[in-house]
Design a protein around this motif. Structure first.
Motif, short mmCIF file in Angstrom:
data_model
loop_
_atom_site.label_atom_id
_atom_site.label_comp_id
_atom_site.label_asym_id
_atom_site.label_seq_id
_atom_site.Cartn_x
_atom_site.Cartn_y
_atom_site.Cartn_z
N ALA A 201 82.07 -58.35 97.08
CA ALA A 201 80.91 -58.39 97.97
C ALA A 201 80.35 -59.80 98.09
O ALA A 201 79.97 -60.24 99.18
N THR A 202 80.29 -60.52 96.98
CA THR A 202 79.76 -61.89 97.06
C THR A 202 80.63 -62.75 97.96
O THR A 202 80.13 -63.60 98.70
N ARG A 203 81.93 -62.54 97.91
CA ARG A 203 82.84 -63.32 98.76
C ARG A 203 82.73 -62.90 100.23
O ARG A 203 82.75 -63.75 101.13
N LEU A 204 82.63 -61.62 100.47
CA LEU A 204 82.50 -61.15 101.85
C LEU A 204 81.23 -61.68 102.50
O LEU A 204 81.23 -62.06 103.68
N LEU A 205 80.14 -61.69 101.74
CA LEU A 205 78.85 -62.08 102.32
C LEU A 205 78.72 -63.59 102.50
O LEU A 205 77.67 -64.07 102.95
N GLU A 206 79.78 -64.32 102.18
CA GLU A 206 79.83 -65.73 102.58
C GLU A 206 80.07 -65.84 104.09
O GLU A 206 79.89 -66.92 104.67
N ARG A 207 80.48 -64.72 104.71
CA ARG A 207 80.77 -64.71 106.15
C ARG A 207 79.51 -64.37 106.94
O ARG A 207 78.95 -63.27 106.79
N ASP A 208 79.07 -65.27 107.78
CA ASP A 208 77.87 -65.02 108.59
C ASP A 208 78.07 -63.88 109.57
O ASP A 208 77.11 -63.22 109.99
N ARG A 209 79.31 -63.63 109.97
CA ARG A 209 79.59 -62.60 110.97
C ARG A 209 79.25 -61.20 110.47
O ARG A 209 78.91 -60.30 111.26
N ILE A 210 79.32 -60.98 109.18
CA ILE A 210 79.05 -59.65 108.63
C ILE A 210 77.55 -59.36 108.73
O ILE A 210 76.72 -60.15 108.28
N GLU A 211 77.23 -58.21 109.30
CA GLU A 211 75.83 -57.80 109.47
C GLU A 211 75.39 -56.81 108.40
O GLU A 211 74.20 -56.74 108.07
#
Length: 331
Positions: A201-211
């Protein structure tokens, strides 16, 4: 399988239970037969789903941690050695001095090694051996404090974890490989099935595109760690069995590093159940990314549940698989 050993201990009078007071049962899981115990006095400590809800439906009072003093305690040994010791020490501290701390476990879960270690510390009963396991007990003395593990520990990378959770000493190499193999563009709505303490999750939320990112985890302890590690407001936390959790709105993408052990023996059906759940949860054009040990046979299940799948990364130990467009058999 607890009942035969416990019943033998109680029926022959070798294990005298106190006549009053609460009896804590730690980590009973879904299948342990607790019938020999006086049900009205039993309180279960079970932080894992679906066992927590299953035991609640059976009518037991179920908590996620010990609370107050107990007349006796029964510890059902988990696989993780550090967690097993921590639970035994916690029971030793929570039971009224002199009350029995009962330990039950399978040989494959390390009960014999724990028995040897305890004999050096406390006065342990003769064990009752049956059905590939052992049950024994000792009077609570509150002397096993050095076996307690901190409720939280910090990995060298700065992540908060806890004894007994998956990959407690740091990010799992498979999850690291998966995180580094994801495409640059991900769907705005994502889910992490079996999120553990939150590394992916910490790695995924580095992506601004994810809402929005839904973290689904059956182990309450691991999920509580994830809440500390993942403070991004886009994250949502769900204490639930990923195999049966269903969101109100279908995500466009799912990531997972599915478990493949119930006990000591590998059980690929667990991972296959995660794949099936992902196919049910995803939006029609959704994508699944999963990492697995290379020997685990998930490709057939992916082919059955999705219109396309392929390996997008890997090494000698792990493979990262991508699947697209769930087919939802039977609909």
């Amino acid at each position: 399988m607890t009942a035969p050993r416990l019943r033998l201990a109680l029926d022959d009078g070798a294990l005298p239970l106190p006549e009053s007071g609460r009896i804590a049962v730690l980590y009973p899981g879904e299948s342990a037969d607790l019938a020999p115990l006086p049900a009205a006095r039993v309180e279960l400590v079970e932080p894992r789903q679906p066992a927590h809800d299953a035991r609640t439906r059976e009518g037991y009072p179920v908590t996620t941690a010990l609370a107050g003093a107990y007349a006796a305690a029964l510890v059902m040994l988990p696989r993780a050695k550090a967690l097993a010791r921590d639970l035994v020490a916690a029971a030793d501290a929570a039971v009224t001095p002199g009350g029995p701390v009962i330990v039950d476990g399978q040989k494959t879960d390390g009960v014999e090694a724990l028995l040897r270690d305890l004999r050096r510390r406390v006065s342990v009963s003769a064990p009752i051996s049956k059905a590939h396991g052992k049950l024994f007990w000792f009077p609570a003395e509150g002397t096993l404090g050095d076996w307690r593990r901190p409720a939280r520990q910090t990995t060298p990378e700065g992540f908060v974890t806890a004894p007994g959770v998956f990959s407690a000493d740091g990010p799992d190499p498979g999850s690291v490989l998966l995180a580094g193999s994801l495409p640059a563009k991900l769907p705005a709505r994502m889910a992490d099935l079996g999120a553990g303490w939150g590394y992916l999750a910490t790695r995924l939320l580095e992506r601004d595109r994810i809402e929005r990112l839904d973290l689904v985890e059956a182990d309450r302890t691991a999920l509580d760690c994830a809440r500390e590690n993942v403070t991004d407001p886009r994250a949502r936390f769900h204490w639930a069995d990923a195999r049966t959790w269903r969101p109100a709105d279908a995500p466009g993408g799912i990531v997972m590093n599915p478990p493949f052990h119930e006990g000591r023996a590998p059980d690929p059906d667990l991972g296959r159940a995660f794949v099936a759940a992902a196919a049910e949860i995803l939006a029609p054009g959704g994508r699944l990314w999963l990492v697995a040990n290379r020997h685990l046979p998930y490709e057939a299940e992916l082919a059955r549940r999705f219109r396309g799948s392929r390996e997008i990364a890997g090494n000698a130990r792990f493979k990262v698989l991508e699947a697209v467009r769930p087919t939802r058999p039977g609909r």
